[in-house]
Design a protein around this motif. Structure first.
Motif, PDB file in Angstrom:
ATOM      1  N   ASP A  52       0.982   5.959  -7.009  1.00 30.63           N
ATOM      2  CA  ASP A  52       0.277   4.788  -7.549  1.00 30.63           C
ATOM      3  C   ASP A  52       0.729   3.499  -6.881  1.00 30.63           C
ATOM      4  O   ASP A  52      -0.080   2.610  -6.604  1.00 30.63           O
ATOM      5  CB  ASP A  52       0.472   4.696  -9.061  1.00 30.63           C
ATOM      6  N   ILE A  64      -0.903   3.405  -3.486  1.00 30.28           N
ATOM      7  CA  ILE A  64      -2.329   3.104  -3.645  1.00 30.28           C
ATOM      8  C   ILE A  64      -2.515   1.611  -3.902  1.00 30.28           C
ATOM      9  O   ILE A  64      -3.396   0.973  -3.323  1.00 30.28           O
ATOM     10  CB  ILE A  64      -2.941   3.949  -4.788  1.00 30.28           C
ATOM     11  N   ALA A  65      -1.666   1.037  -4.748  1.00 36.01           N
ATOM     12  CA  ALA A  65      -1.764  -0.388  -5.091  1.00 36.01           C
ATOM     13  C   ALA A  65      -1.488  -1.295  -3.895  1.00 36.01           C
ATOM     14  O   ALA A  65      -1.920  -2.454  -3.888  1.00 36.01           O
ATOM     15  CB  ALA A  65      -0.805  -0.711  -6.233  1.00 36.01           C
ATOM     16  N   GLY A  88      -2.835  -1.070  -1.146  1.00 34.51           N
ATOM     17  CA  GLY A  88      -4.120  -1.297  -0.496  1.00 34.51           C
ATOM     18  C   GLY A  88      -4.233  -0.649   0.866  1.00 34.51           C
ATOM     19  O   GLY A  88      -3.400   0.158   1.282  1.00 34.51           O
ATOM     20  N   ALA A 147      -4.292   3.161   0.136  1.00 33.66           N
ATOM     21  CA  ALA A 147      -5.189   3.265  -1.016  1.00 33.66           C
ATOM     22  C   ALA A 147      -6.303   4.274  -0.769  1.00 33.66           C
ATOM     23  O   ALA A 147      -6.649   5.059  -1.650  1.00 33.66           O
ATOM     24  CB  ALA A 147      -5.776   1.896  -1.346  1.00 33.66           C
ATOM     25  N   THR A 148      -6.834   4.280   0.430  1.00 29.46           N
ATOM     26  CA  THR A 148      -7.930   5.177   0.763  1.00 29.46           C
ATOM     27  C   THR A 148      -7.472   6.629   0.866  1.00 29.46           C
ATOM     28  O   THR A 148      -8.089   7.525   0.288  1.00 29.46           O
ATOM     29  CB  THR A 148      -8.574   4.757   2.101  1.00 29.46           C
ATOM     30  N   ALA A 204      -5.862   8.009  -2.641  1.00 31.24           N
ATOM     31  CA  ALA A 204      -6.624   7.657  -3.840  1.00 31.24           C
ATOM     32  C   ALA A 204      -6.659   8.790  -4.854  1.00 31.24           C
ATOM     33  O   ALA A 204      -6.685   9.971  -4.496  1.00 31.24           O
ATOM     34  CB  ALA A 204      -8.044   7.269  -3.455  1.00 31.24           C
TER      35      ALA A 204
END
Length: 83
Positions: free
Chosen positions: A34, A37-38, A40, A44-45, A48
């Protein structure tokens, strides 16, 4: 805590590097995912939620509840299919 994160196969290609040293406050593999992912971008992609991602902690396949410790090695990779 300081950990090493390794990326394999399509995740490595998307992120553009095979590994990185991170300073994290995440307590578990799920929290680390997480956190990444945060951040960016490609993290993140490629990591995900909803994407099939396998994880290993210190070279042992693990689920998201596995507890991180200082100096741990974490690996993220896509599921492998046989043929």
């Amino acid at each position: 805590m300081k950990i090493t994160v390794r990326y394999f196969a399509s995740i490595r290609e998307a992120i553009g590097q095979g590994s990185e040293a991170l300073d994290t406050s995440a307590a578990t593999l799920g929290a680390l995912r997480d956190e990444l992912i945060a951040s960016g971008g490609a993290h993140a992609t490629s990591l995900a939620r909803g994407k099939a991602v396998r994880m290993a902690l210190n070279q042992t396949l693990s689920d998201e509840s596995a507890t991180l410790a200082d100096g741990a090695e974490v690996a993220f990779f896509p599921p492998v299919t046989g043929g």
